[in-house]
Design a protein around this motif. Structure first.
Motif, PDB file in Angstrom:
ATOM      1  N   LEU A  86      98.524 -27.162 -50.331  1.00 15.63           N
ATOM      2  CA  LEU A  86      99.322 -27.271 -51.559  1.00 15.63           C
ATOM      3  C   LEU A  86     100.666 -26.573 -51.412  1.00 15.63           C
ATOM      4  N   VAL A  87     100.653 -25.387 -50.789  1.00 16.43           N
ATOM      5  CA  VAL A  87     101.905 -24.649 -50.575  1.00 16.43           C
ATOM      6  C   VAL A  87     102.869 -25.489 -49.737  1.00 16.43           C
ATOM      7  N   ARG A  88     102.358 -26.056 -48.658  1.00 15.25           N
ATOM      8  CA  ARG A  88     103.202 -26.869 -47.774  1.00 15.25           C
ATOM      9  C   ARG A  88     103.781 -28.070 -48.521  1.00 15.25           C
ATOM     10  N   GLN A  89     102.962 -28.746 -49.314  1.00 16.73           N
ATOM     11  CA  GLN A  89     103.429 -29.922 -50.038  1.00 16.73           C
ATOM     12  C   GLN A  89     104.453 -29.563 -51.111  1.00 16.73           C
ATOM     13  N   LEU A  90     104.238 -28.434 -51.788  1.00 16.24           N
ATOM     14  CA  LEU A  90     105.195 -27.993 -52.807  1.00 16.24           C
ATOM     15  C   LEU A  90     106.555 -27.698 -52.179  1.00 16.24           C
ATOM     16  N   LEU A  91     106.569 -26.977 -51.075  1.00 14.95           N
ATOM     17  CA  LEU A  91     107.830 -26.642 -50.415  1.00 14.95           C
ATOM     18  C   LEU A  91     108.541 -27.893 -49.916  1.00 14.95           C
ATOM     19  N   GLU A  92     107.779 -28.848 -49.405  1.00 14.32           N
ATOM     20  CA  GLU A  92     108.380 -30.104 -48.948  1.00 14.32           C
ATOM     21  C   GLU A  92     109.004 -30.857 -50.111  1.00 14.32           C
ATOM     22  N   GLU A  93     108.336 -30.862 -51.257  1.00  8.72           N
ATOM     23  CA  GLU A  93     108.879 -31.555 -52.431  1.00  8.72           C
ATOM     24  C   GLU A  93     110.161 -30.886 -52.918  1.00  8.72           C
ATOM     25  N   ARG A  94     110.142 -29.552 -52.980  1.00 12.37           N
ATOM     26  CA  ARG A  94     111.327 -28.841 -53.454  1.00 12.37           C
ATOM     27  C   ARG A  94     112.516 -29.082 -52.517  1.00 12.37           C
ATOM     28  N   GLN A  95     112.238 -29.164 -51.215  1.00  7.92           N
ATOM     29  CA  GLN A  95     113.310 -29.424 -50.259  1.00  7.92           C
ATOM     30  C   GLN A  95     113.877 -30.827 -50.465  1.00  7.92           C
ATOM     31  N   ARG A  96     113.017 -31.791 -50.731  1.00  7.99           N
ATOM     32  CA  ARG A  96     113.485 -33.157 -50.995  1.00  7.99           C
ATOM     33  C   ARG A  96     114.328 -33.228 -52.250  1.00  7.99           C
ATOM     34  N   LEU A  97     113.998 -32.374 -53.216  1.00 11.28           N
ATOM     35  CA  LEU A  97     114.736 -32.375 -54.481  1.00 11.28           C
ATOM     36  C   LEU A  97     116.084 -31.668 -54.378  1.00 11.28           C
TER      37      LEU A  97
END
Length: 373
Positions: A86-97
Motif C-alpha cells: 500500500l505504501v508503494r502504491q500510494l507513493l507511486e500515485e502521488r508521484q503521478r499526480l
C-alpha cells in the motif's frame, strides 16, 4: 433350575439385566470428539488454543466479542493488501499526480517508518498500537502530528482502493498532539546586515563553492520560503517589471504568487542576475546558512532562527503596509496565520531600516548591466 436354564425353557419370563449408562466423563469425551471432528484437530489442541486465546483477552471480553469485532473490521470488498504494498502504491500515485519532490520525499520517509513497524494488513491494527508507534518516534509534537497525518493518508488511500472497510476508524481514536504556541523569531535589521556582510566576506575569500547572497536576500526582502527560493530560477525574476513570479510548481501551497521587488532587493539582485539558471548554485544551502550565522555571531544551533528570514520579511512588511490581506497573498499564507504569528513583531521604524539595507558601495559589476535595460 438355574436362571440360564429357566430363560432357555421359559423365554420372556425373566428380564435381561439393564445396560449400564456411560459415565459422565465418557460422555464428555465423546462430545468433545464429536465437536472437534469437523476441524480435523484433536480435542486437546482445541482446548489449549481456546484457553490461550481467552487468556489474551481484556477482562470482561468474551471470545465471541473478539471474533465479532474481527469480522466487522474485515474489508468487505476485495482482498486486503500488505502495508508495504500500500505504501508503494500510494507513493507511486502521488508521484503521478505531480506533488513536489520535497513533499514526496518527506512522505516516503514517514511511511517507511510506519512500514518497518507494522507488517501485514491495516485492518489488524488498533489505536493503542498506532499511538505506541507515534510515541516511540521520540520527535516533537508537531512532527508527531505530521507522522499521524501520513498514516491517516495511507489509511484514506486504502479505503479508496477498496482494501480497507470505510468504517475502520482506529486512527481517529488516536488524538492529535497539542503543541505549545509557536514563538516566531525574527532578525533585527542590524543582525541581517551582519549576516549578509559575513557571507559576503566568506565569498570574497573564494572558499564557499558559490554564492548564497541571492537566496538570502530574496528570502529576507521578498519572503520566499527556503525551499521555494532554493528552486527559483533567474528567469522568474523580472527586475524591470519589479516582481518575482513564483510558479505553482515550486510554491509550497501549489498556488502561483507574484511578489513585488523592493528597491533594495533590486540593488542586491542586480549584482548577481543572469538571464536563466538557478539563483543559488549550492546544494547544501542549510549548512552554508548555518556557517554564515555563526560567522556573524548569530544563534546558529539547530532550531535557532529557523526560517527567520522569511518570518522577518512578513513581520517587517506587515509593519510597513499595515495590510494583512496583502501580506498574506505575497507570503502565500492565510490572513489567520499572519495575524496569529506575525502581528506586531516589528515596528514601522524597524521596517524602514530593514528595507533600506543595501549592498556595499562599489560592488556593482558592470557585467550584469543588462538587468536594468
Amino acid at each position: 433350575m438355574n436362571t440360564t436354564s429357566r430363560l432357555l425353557l421359559f423365554p420372556g419370563t425373566i428380564a435381561a439385566p439393564p445396560r449400564r449408562k456411560p459415565s459422565t466423563a465418557a460422555a464428555c469425551g465423546q462430545r468433545c470428539l464429536d465437536l472437534s471432528a469437523p476441524t480435523g484437530k484433536p480435542p486437546e489442541y482445541i482446548i489449549a488454543a481456546y484457553a490461550e486465546a481467552v487468556a489474551k483477552l481484556p477482562a470482561g471480553t468474551s471470545l465471541d466479542d473478539a471474533i465479532r469485532a474481527f469480522i466487522e473490521h474485515q474489508p468487505k470488498t476485495t482482498e486486503p493488501k500488505d502495508i508495504e504494498d500500500l505504501v508503494r502504491q500510494l507513493l507511486e500515485e502521488r508521484q503521478r499526480l505531480g506533488v513536489s519532490h520535497r513533499w514526496l520525499r518527506t512522505l516516503r520517509q514517514q511511511l517507511a517508518k510506519f512500514a518497518v513497524r507494522f507488517k501485514g494488513h491495516l485492518h489488524h491494527l488498533r489505536a493503542q498500537e498506532l499511538a505506541g508507534w507515534l510515541d516511540s518516534l521520540g520527535v516533537s509534537l508537531v512532527t508527531r502530528n505530521n507522522h499521524r497525518a501520513a498514516a491517516a493518508q495511507l489509511i484514506h488511500f486504502a479505503k479508496n482502493q477498496g482494501v480497507l472497510d470505510p468504517g475502520w476508524d482506529e486512527i481517529q481514536k488516536v488524538p492529535k498532539a497539542k503543541p505549545p504556541p509557536v514563538e516566531v523569531e525574527i532578525y533585527q535589521p542590524a543582525q541581517l546586515a551582519a549576516l549578509l556582510a559575513a557571507r559576503q566576506a566568506a565569498e570574497d575569500r573564494g572558499r564557499t563553492g558559490g554564492t548564497l547572497i541571492p537566496l538570502l536576500v530574496i528570502q529576507a526582502f521578498a519572503g520566499l520560503r527556503h525551499s521555494e527560493a532554493s528552486a527559483l530560477d533567474w528567469s522568474a525574476i523580472d527586475l524591470v517589471g519589479g516582481h518575482v513570479r513564483l510558479s505553482a510548481r515550486i510554491a509550497k501551497t501549489r498556488a502561483r504568487r507574484i511578489i513585488p521587488i523592493h528597491p533594495n532587493l533590486s540593488a542586491w539582485l542586480n549584482l548577481y542576475a543572469q538571464p536563466t539558471g538557478p539563483i543559488c548554485p549550492l546544494k547544501q544551502t542549510t549548512g552554508a546558512l548555518t556557517r554564515a550565522k555563526a560567522a556573524a555571531g548569530l544563534p546558529s544551533r539547530r532550531g535557532q532562527l529557523t526560517n527567520a528570514l522569511r518570518s522577518s520579511y512578513i513581520s517587517m512588511r506587515l509593519a510597513e503596509t499595515n495590510d494583512l490581506a496583502r501580506v498574506a497573498r505575497e507570503a502565500g499564507n492565510s490572513p489567520k496565520i499572519i495575524q496569529e504569528h506575525y502581528l506586531e513583531l516589528a515596528t514601522p521604524d524597524q521596517a524602514t531600516r530593514w528595507f533600506s539595507i543595501l549592498p556595499p558601495e562599489g560592488t556593482r559589476d558592470p557585467l550584469f548591466a543588462w538587468a536594468n535595460m
